[in-house]
Scaffold this motif. Structure first.
Motif, PDB file in Angstrom:
ATOM      1  N   CYS A 210       0.936  -1.155   0.075  1.00  0.00           N
ATOM      2  CA  CYS A 210       0.082  -0.068   0.144  1.00  0.00           C
ATOM      3  C   CYS A 210       0.779   1.149  -0.048  1.00  0.00           C
ATOM      4  O   CYS A 210       0.626   2.155  -0.939  1.00  0.00           O
ATOM      5  N   THR A 229      -6.511   6.868   1.271  1.00  0.00           N
ATOM      6  CA  THR A 229      -6.748   5.686   1.337  1.00  0.00           C
ATOM      7  C   THR A 229      -8.296   5.380   2.300  1.00  0.00           C
ATOM      8  O   THR A 229      -8.779   6.267   3.026  1.00  0.00           O
ATOM      9  N   LEU A 324      -7.604   0.567  -3.036  1.00  0.00           N
ATOM     10  CA  LEU A 324      -6.044   0.484  -2.752  1.00  0.00           C
ATOM     11  C   LEU A 324      -6.465  -0.360  -1.365  1.00  0.00           C
ATOM     12  O   LEU A 324      -6.712   0.184  -0.119  1.00  0.00           O
ATOM     13  N   SER A 327      -4.824  -0.851   4.104  1.00  0.00           N
ATOM     14  CA  SER A 327      -4.969   0.103   4.898  1.00  0.00           C
ATOM     15  C   SER A 327      -5.862  -0.125   6.142  1.00  0.00           C
ATOM     16  O   SER A 327      -6.933  -0.552   5.815  1.00  0.00           O
TER      17      SER A 327
END
Length: 715
Positions: A210, A229, A324, A327
């Motif tokens: 990430c 994120t 993404l 996170s």
């Protein structure tokens, strides 16, 4: 690869226009239905109810249609204009990385758990082979020396364990402007050495992949100032936290996809788990003190939304990248801790009213983001007022007659239609989210289809019970914030459960109010009081719920992907061995004064000698501490000694010369006695009593290195 998403603004205008059309159309229809139900909608009370209802209907309609937009984006395979999706599809593996600082601002946080998370991030990044592009900074604002001395000791142990010279610790002695001031101070000192800045919270986790992807996307999007994120909750251990964690993984993706598709390049910054372009941020995100009255004066508390708005004013984009992965953050372990955090956030969000109204040059989208933050708390007193006025109207004879004749009147049909539409908007997103999980074949990540449905039903029921409790608490927070009553800035509890005393103190007023309303309603003989049970009963049960939800929950309870297929960074954080404590029963301040190795380490990292008035103050503090012990000093005074190496060394030397009837002399005597006892137990037959402390003794460093050989392993 160029940043070729220049046409996103035209698309954003169209999407927002469609959203506004459906939201206002639905709200207009709902208001028309309510006007049919009220016996006289032209009175002041009726008009007030309709006005409140229209605003609240708009609020829940926006949430519903945002979730539906998320479904459409999911069916589409993602938003092609979002740089996180667009650039990932084009391939980023060969993109070189730029110098990036990863900062973790902390304030009185659980030291071991916080640095375990940072260690997990470091390890996972190290495995990715990209560690050389990143450096880590622990930015402490802690004031209690017991906390910040522990922070520094654990940081030193972490650096030794990792064999790393890429992790740095810095503590501010002047705590200006909260977290934003901490980050700003770092940027002024070291920001120009880096192209990007990744901001973490004390409970943040970011995988190595990430972190790498964030930098690579930023390298290809030069007009992007912030990539935010969408962190999912992890490391939950209580029932409350597990319910929050389940909601985050089951419902969260739908909302964040819809939010990202509507906000596009004018998204909000959430203050953590995000990457910032340092040059743009330093140039345009300086936060001046507000000049308004009361609450609307002083430093900006909730800085994140404002900083994104300032970047937007300067022509930089802020994007939310929901696709993404990697996170994570943590949920507060209990309802009380969640509400403590909400009280701070409420005060900060209400401040945004001043910026929303008077700050020039902000885009309309960012003003709407600020308004949304305000409404997230103001909605509670609006709901409370709406419900109270509705109850007053419902008890009027004209309304009772209307309800009794509802089965053969238009008002009855309108009431049913309005009820069904409102319930659909409130619970429809949850149904859509669960259907989305099942259609995507992700049911196994939640323990299977049956476990998923059971978890969703359980979470929904608990949310219904907690909703009135939150409504009353948020209403109180809004009133105290507008009255400009101070809010304690303190570290967050991450693990401790709620005691009965704390639960009764927090929810006692609601319990009394709910009990009184139930008693009055039952005594009135009017059966309409039964309609108040969904509000009053949770208020009565709030202390019990608070205690039970703070209890430990098995990992098998409400499973999510972080339980069934835990990412590496989460596993690393959960399995990190505890750093051994070697305090010999002493506080951190006592260790820094008494133990030679600890004292030398502490004094070597503090300010050089002082003179003049400050020197006289330090001498007086050293003398008082020597004569009366550490309890005679406040946190600030202990920190002042520890912040000045010469004062700390002076106190250390004088402590070792203290007579046996002095506080410090007695303490050293107990330590020597305990150490001789431990040596005797470990060495059967040994009869020597060890060296006596006196003027002729070996210097203190030699004595404690011999008597306490474990000190070097810790410090």
């Amino acid at each position: 690869m160029a940043d070729n998403a220049s046409n996103w603004k035209a698309v954003a205008i169209r999407r927002r226009a469609v959203l506004a059309l459906v939201v206002f159309t639905q709200t207009t229809l709902a208001v028309g239905l309510l006007a049919q139900i009220l016996p006289d909608a032209t009175t002041l009370t009726g008009l007030t109810i309709i006005g409140l209802f229209a605003l609240l209907q708009l609020w829940i309609a926006v949430g519903f249609w945002t979730a539906l937009t998320g479904v459409l984006m999911r069916l589409r395979g993602g938003d092609p204009l979002n740089p996180g999706h667009r650039l990932a599809a084009s391939g980023l593996d060969d993109t070189p990385l730029a110098a990036t600082a990863v900062v973790m601002p902390i304030y009185h946080e659980p030291v071991q758990r916080t640095l375990d998370g940072l260690k997990a991030i470091y390890r996972d990044l190290e495995r990715s082979g990209q560690l050389q592009h990143f450096e880590f900074y622990i930015l402490s604002d802690s004031r209690d020396p017991e906390v910040w001395l522990a922070e520094r000791a654990h940081w030193q142990a972490l650096c030794r364990e990792l064999g790393s010279d890429r992790i740095f610790y810095r503590r501010r002695t002047v705590n200006l402007n909260y977290k934003s001031g901490n980050v700003a101070d770092f940027l002024r000192r070291w920001g120009r050495a880096y192209r990007y800045l990744v901001v973490l919270d004390a409970d943040s986790l970011l995988s190595g992949e990430c972190l790498t992807r964030l930098v690579q996307v930023m390298e290809h999007a030069p007009r992007t100032g912030i990539l935010q994120t969408a962190p999912r909750l992890a490391r939950a251990s209580t029932w409350f936290a597990r319910l929050q964690q389940f909601a985050s993984h089951a419902y969260g993706p739908l909302y964040t996809r819809g939010l990202a598709a509507i906000q596009m390049g004018e998204a909000a910054y959430w203050g953590h788990n995000a990457i910032l372009r340092v040059e743009a941020f330093m140039s345009h995100c300086g936060l001046r003190k507000l000049r308004g009255p009361g609450l609307f004066g002083g430093p900006v508390i909730s800085h994140d939304f404002v900083e994104a708005a300032y970047l937007g004013r300067a022509g930089y984009d802020t994007w939310l990248v929901p696709e993404l992965a990697g996170s994570f953050e943590e949920s507060p372990p209990s309802l009380e801790d969640d509400l403590v955090r909400d009280r701070r956030w409420c005060r900060g969000n209400l401040q945004h009213l001043w910026i929303l109204l008077f700050e020039p040059g902000l885009t309309f989208a960012h003003r709407m983001a600020l308004f949304t933050g305000v409404m997230s708390y103001v909605a509670s007193p609006l709901w409370l007022t709406f419900l109270a006025l509705s109850a007053v109207v419902a008890l009027q004879p004209a309304m009772v007659s209307t309800l009794s004749d509802a089965h053969h009147s238009g008002a009855g049909v309108a009431a049913w239609v309005l009820t069904i539409s409102t319930v659909s908007m409130l619970f429809g997103p949850r149904v859509l989210a669960i259907a989305d999980v099942l259609l995507a074949g992700q049911g196994k990540a939640f323990g299977g289809r049956r476990r998923l449905l059971a978890s969703a039903i359980g979470e929904t029921l608990v949310s219904l019970l907690l909703a009135p409790v939150r409504m009353v608490a948020h209403s109180r927070f809004v009133l105290t914030a507008l009255a400009n009553l101070p809010v304690l800035w303190a570290g967050q509890n991450r693990t401790d459960r709620t005691s009965w005393r704390r639960a009764l103190a927090a929810h006692g007023p609601g319990l009394l109010a709910g009990s009184a309303l139930l008693a009055v309603g039952a005594a009135s003989g009017n059966m309409l009081w039964l309609w108040t049970l969904p509000i009053t009963l949770p208020l009565v049960l709030a202390p019990v719920m608070a205690v039970l939800l703070s209890r430990y929950a098995s990992p098998r309870s409400l499973p999510t992907v972080v339980n069934t297929r835990a990412p590496a960074v989460v596993r690393l954080a959960d399995t990190a061995p505890a750093t051994p404590e070697t305090s010999a029963g002493l506080s951190r301040f006592q260790q820094a004064v008494v133990f030679p190795a600890a004292n030398l380490h502490a004094a070597a990292r503090q300010r050089p000698g002082t003179s003049g008035r400050k020197r006289r103050i330090l001498d007086a503090l050293v003398h008082r501490c020597l004569q009366e012990g550490p309890d005679a000093l406040t946190w600030r005074e202990q920190s002042l000694i520890c912040d000045h190496g010469d004062a700390l060394r002076q106190l250390h030397d004088r402590v070792w010369q203290a007579p046996s009837d002095n506080y410090w002399g007695q303490l050293l005597g107990k330590l020597e006695h305990g150490n001789r006892h431990a040596h005797s137990a470990a060495t059967p037959g040994r009869t020597d009593s060890g060296p006596d402390r006196g003027a002729e003794d070996t210097p203190s460093t030699v004595v404690f290195h011999r008597e306490f050989p474990w000190i070097d392993a810790r410090y």
